[in-house]
Each structure stands twice: as structure tokens, then as C-alpha cells.
Design a protein around this motif. Structure first.
Motif, PDB file in Angstrom:
ATOM      1  N   ASP A  71       0.810  -1.224   0.000  1.00 24.06           N
ATOM      2  CA  ASP A  71       0.000   0.000   0.000  1.00 24.06           C
ATOM      3  C   ASP A  71       0.842   1.273   0.000  1.00 24.06           C
ATOM      4  O   ASP A  71       0.305   2.378   0.118  1.00 24.06           O
ATOM      5  CB  ASP A  71      -0.985   0.021   1.167  1.00 24.06           C
ATOM      6  CG  ASP A  71      -1.857  -1.218   1.197  1.00 24.06           C
ATOM      7  OD1 ASP A  71      -2.107  -1.786   0.122  1.00 24.06           O
ATOM      8  OD2 ASP A  71      -2.261  -1.641   2.293  1.00 24.06           O
ATOM      9  N   THR A  72       2.152   1.115  -0.145  1.00 23.67           N
ATOM     10  CA  THR A  72       3.061   2.245  -0.330  1.00 23.67           C
ATOM     11  C   THR A  72       3.682   2.170  -1.713  1.00 23.67           C
ATOM     12  O   THR A  72       3.623   3.117  -2.483  1.00 23.67           O
ATOM     13  CB  THR A  72       4.164   2.246   0.752  1.00 23.67           C
ATOM     14  OG1 THR A  72       3.562   2.418   2.034  1.00 23.67           O
ATOM     15  CG2 THR A  72       5.163   3.371   0.520  1.00 23.67           C
ATOM     16  N   THR A  73       4.267   1.016  -2.023  1.00 24.05           N
ATOM     17  CA  THR A  73       4.843   0.786  -3.349  1.00 24.05           C
ATOM     18  C   THR A  73       3.867   0.063  -4.266  1.00 24.05           C
ATOM     19  O   THR A  73       3.716   0.418  -5.431  1.00 24.05           O
ATOM     20  CB  THR A  73       6.147  -0.023  -3.222  1.00 24.05           C
ATOM     21  OG1 THR A  73       7.098   0.740  -2.470  1.00 24.05           O
ATOM     22  CG2 THR A  73       6.732  -0.341  -4.591  1.00 24.05           C
ATOM     23  N   VAL A  74       3.188  -0.956  -3.727  1.00 27.27           N
ATOM     24  CA  VAL A  74       2.225  -1.723  -4.529  1.00 27.27           C
ATOM     25  C   VAL A  74       0.860  -1.736  -3.853  1.00 27.27           C
ATOM     26  O   VAL A  74       0.746  -1.645  -2.633  1.00 27.27           O
ATOM     27  CB  VAL A  74       2.706  -3.174  -4.765  1.00 27.27           C
ATOM     28  CG1 VAL A  74       4.007  -3.199  -5.548  1.00 27.27           C
ATOM     29  CG2 VAL A  74       2.856  -3.921  -3.436  1.00 27.27           C
ATOM     30  N   ASN A  75      -0.161  -1.881  -4.672  1.00 25.65           N
ATOM     31  CA  ASN A  75      -1.555  -1.918  -4.191  1.00 25.65           C
ATOM     32  C   ASN A  75      -1.900  -3.366  -3.846  1.00 25.65           C
ATOM     33  O   ASN A  75      -2.552  -4.064  -4.608  1.00 25.65           O
ATOM     34  CB  ASN A  75      -2.476  -1.373  -5.277  1.00 25.65           C
ATOM     35  CG  ASN A  75      -3.917  -1.304  -4.816  1.00 25.65           C
ATOM     36  OD1 ASN A  75      -4.192  -1.329  -3.625  1.00 25.65           O
ATOM     37  ND2 ASN A  75      -4.837  -1.220  -5.766  1.00 25.65           N
ATOM     38  N   SER A  76      -1.485  -3.798  -2.654  1.00 28.48           N
ATOM     39  CA  SER A  76      -1.542  -5.226  -2.348  1.00 28.48           C
ATOM     40  C   SER A  76      -2.541  -5.640  -1.273  1.00 28.48           C
ATOM     41  O   SER A  76      -2.989  -6.788  -1.274  1.00 28.48           O
ATOM     42  CB  SER A  76      -0.144  -5.720  -1.936  1.00 28.48           C
ATOM     43  OG  SER A  76       0.394  -4.896  -0.929  1.00 28.48           O
TER      44      SER A  76
END
Length: 216
Positions: A12-17
Motif C-alpha cells: 500500500d506504499t509501493t504496490v496496491n496489495s
């Protein structure tokens, strides 16, 4: 280069996981083993922020130590077979950091192997160092140990490092290590989370583009 080292959280910072991997895994596990436990995605994110992921599972969901181990295995297998997309603009920030001679570090509550797979999937620059969930408990966020190790490995001072994270453990780690912290509030709109960030850091960003402008 504003900071010699950018320390990125992953989920949720680098990837929408969380919305695509971690929360669906949580829902599937609870559906199978604890159908009486139901939390919305927003609640899941809020409680991962505070009191934190371990406290959420143990104290709020009431999982025993044995169930915690089982849930972790379930989550690991689920995450191992799913990849997440990076937020638009993250790649360009990382590429510029590396091109200017800086470092990219990752401190996350995901496993390093899953982080590397997501980086490869999104063609992101390979991190210079990763501290993931496989680290000893006492060395995971919010413990400042990863920052101290980054400083030692790359001969850096606290002023050289910026932590970017969407959750409280990252903020607490940065404060304990005496480094600057940037709140990544571009994945979810959780008022309580954002209010806490704004009360504890001057650097709060609602979009990746805002963060990129800050680094210019």
C-alpha cells in the motif's frame, strides 16, 4: 537528491496489495476457519495501522498462537501465488533515485521473496537491501534495527534517510531511529490514520505525484 536513501514500505506504499492480496487472503481464511469473524477492508486497514497486524489477529480476532502460525502459512501460500501492481509514478521515483547514485531500501511486513517478485513484475529497480517478515520479531518494524543496519551498511547518517510508509509501525520506527518520515496516504482514505500521520509528521502525501514533487 534530497535523501541518499529512500526506505520504502511495500504494501500500500509501493504496490496496491492489501485490497488485492492480503485482505482477500484474510477473508478466505476466516471464512474457512472462523466464519463468525467479519471485518471490512477499511476496518482491516485501520486495525493494521493501529493496534498493528499481530495485535489485530491475536487480540481482536482472538487467534491462538497455533492459529497464528496456521494463518501465516495460509497467507504465505496465498501471497506466493499473487502479484500486486505498483502505484503509477513509483517506478520513476525509484529510477531517479538510483540514477543519481542513491539507495533504495525496503522495510516491510511482507516476505522478501514476495517483495522481489512484485518488483520484477513491475520492472522496478532492484532494492539495495530488504528487511522483510522473515527477520526476527525483535528486528521487524516498529523496531529501529533495520534503519541502524542500513546506516552501517551504506555509511549513512539519520539525515540521509527518508522512510515512506502508510502505517503507524513505519512511523514509529522512523521516530525511534531519528530519521525523516513521509506518510504515504495515496492508497486508502482512512481519516483516523491520516489524522495520526498529520499529528506526527509534516510530510503527508495524498498522491504519488505530490511525493515526487517533494523530492524534487
Amino acid at each position: 537528491m534530497k535523501y541518499k536513501c529512500l526506505v520504502f514500505d511495500h504494501d500500500d506504499t509501493t504496490v496496491n496489495s492489501t485490497a488485492t492480496i492480503h485482505y482477500p487472503s484474510f477473508v478466505e481464511y476466516m471464512k474457512r476457519y472462523h466464519p463468525e469473524i467479519n471485518y471490512s477492508l477499511e476496518e482491516y486497514v485501520k486495525y493494521n495501522f493501529y493496534p498493528g497486524v499481530l495485535e489485530f489477529f491475536k487480540e481482536m480476532c482472538g487467534l491462538s498462537d497455533e492459529e497464528m502460525k496456521e494463518e501465516e502459512i495460509f497467507w504465505y501460500e496465498y501471497a506466493r501465488t499473487h502479484v500486486a501492481d505498483a502505484f503509477p509514478g513509483i517506478k520513476e521515483i525509484m529510477e531517479r533515485q538510483k540514477a543519481e547514485g542513491g539507495y533504495i531500501a525496503v522495510v516491510s511486513h511482507s516476505y522478501a521473496e514476495n517483495i522481489l517478485r512484485d518488483y520484477e513484475h513491475n520492472a522496478l529497480p532492484k532494492p539495495d537491501i530488504i528487511f522483510g517478515w522473515e527477520q526476527p520479531l525483535e528486528e521487524r518494524k516498529p523496531a529501529p534495527v533495520p534503519i541502524y543496519k542500513i546506516e552501517e551498511k551504506f555509511n549513512l547518517e539519520p539525515k540521509d534517510i527518508l522512510m515512506i510508509d502508510d502505517l503507524k509501525p513505519g512511523l514509529d520506527m522512523a521516530k525511534a531511529a531519528g530519521i525523516d518520515f513521509a506518510a504515504a496516504c495515496w492508497c486508502f482514505d482512512i481519516p483516523e490514520n491520516e489524522q495520526h500521520m498529520r499529528a506526527n509528521t509534516p510530510y503527508v502525501f495524498k498522491s504519488v505525484s505530490e511525493f515526487a514533487d517533494f523530492l524534487n
